[in-house]
Design an enzyme around this catalytic site. Structure first.
Site, mmCIF file in Angstrom:
data_model
loop_
_atom_site.group_PDB
_atom_site.id
_atom_site.type_symbol
_atom_site.label_atom_id
_atom_site.label_comp_id
_atom_site.label_asym_id
_atom_site.label_seq_id
_atom_site.Cartn_x
_atom_site.Cartn_y
_atom_site.Cartn_z
ATOM 1 N N GLY A 76 60.291 60.175 74.373
ATOM 2 C CA GLY A 76 59.472 61.139 75.169
ATOM 3 C C GLY A 76 57.986 61.063 74.480
ATOM 4 O O GLY A 76 57.744 60.912 73.235
ATOM 5 N N ASP A 77 57.015 61.234 75.011
ATOM 6 C CA ASP A 77 55.803 61.352 74.607
ATOM 7 C C ASP A 77 54.831 62.047 75.556
ATOM 8 O O ASP A 77 55.087 61.950 76.884
ATOM 9 C CB ASP A 77 55.143 60.112 74.361
ATOM 10 C CG ASP A 77 53.801 60.188 73.502
ATOM 11 O OD1 ASP A 77 53.930 60.417 72.061
ATOM 12 O OD2 ASP A 77 52.641 59.913 73.841
#
Length: 211
Positions: A76-77
């Protein structure tokens, strides 16, 4: 030939916020730190950046020797997008104060990239979840009091929305409130189901403690 089902979840992030969110599924998981360069590419938009980095983090963890076999790896980012400019984690008080002064009174899109990588099948499913937020017009006194209390220096846009940071906003428009914290669980549940793991049915995943 069918690929054997995954037996373990790995979170490609050391973020305590993502870990707390993933615990809601009551599925065992381990945590591995992805070692990647998160510098934006020339001309890369915030939307492109979060998708690229979320997948890159998942793939980087898959290459680590201690990554359990038959895993599903979650990457995730997140960035705050103000008028097409990516605003990341401030790192310290002075940068956070500058960020919040610049965002005061503006509408900001929090763009969260999510990737689910199945190394055995060589398949990566990814999605981006956007949340539109409108910041209140903030005074310097409010900004400084908030920063001293919340210390959100490892949060995109200097916002810890699960705590005092929610008071920074005038309005939030979203389909998944967990996306604002950094891990969109509604989207993740959908990706997991596509890989044969349904959190509601408590799939029998095997827990592998971190080394």
């Amino acid at each position: 030939m069918n690929t054997p089902p995954a037996t373990h979840l790995v979170l490609a992030s050391t973020s305590p916020y993502r870990q707390e969110l993933l615990k809601r599924f009551n599925l065992p998981f381990s945590v591995c730190a992805p070692e990647i360069d998160e510098t934006p590419l020339p001309g890369e938009t915030p939307s492109q950046l979060v998708l690229r980095l979320s997948e890159a983090k998942a793939r980087a963890v898959a290459r680590q020797s201690d990554c359990p076999s038959r895993s599903l790896i979650i990457g995730g980012d997140q960035v705050a997008d103000c008028d097409g400019v990516a605003i990341g984690k401030p790192g310290d008080f002075d940068n956070a104060r500058r960020q919040l002064r610049s965002l005061s009174g503006k509408t900001v899109l929090f763009r969260t990239g999510l990737a689910l990588f199945n190394p055995q099948a060589r398949r990566c499913r990814s999605v981006r979840v956007d949340i539109a937020t409108t910041y209140r017009t903030l005074t310097d006194a409010e900004i400084e009091a908030y920063l001293h209390a919340a210390q959100p220096y490892n949060c995109a846009g200097s916002v810890r929305s699960e705590d005092l940071g929610i008071a920074l906003f005038e309005r939030i428009d979203n389909d998944d409130p967990t996306a604002l914290i950094g891990l969109p669980l509604i989207a993740l549940a959908r990706l997991l189901r596509a890989e044969g793991v349904n959190p509601l049915l408590h799939q029998p995943l095997v827990s592998h403690p971190a080394p």
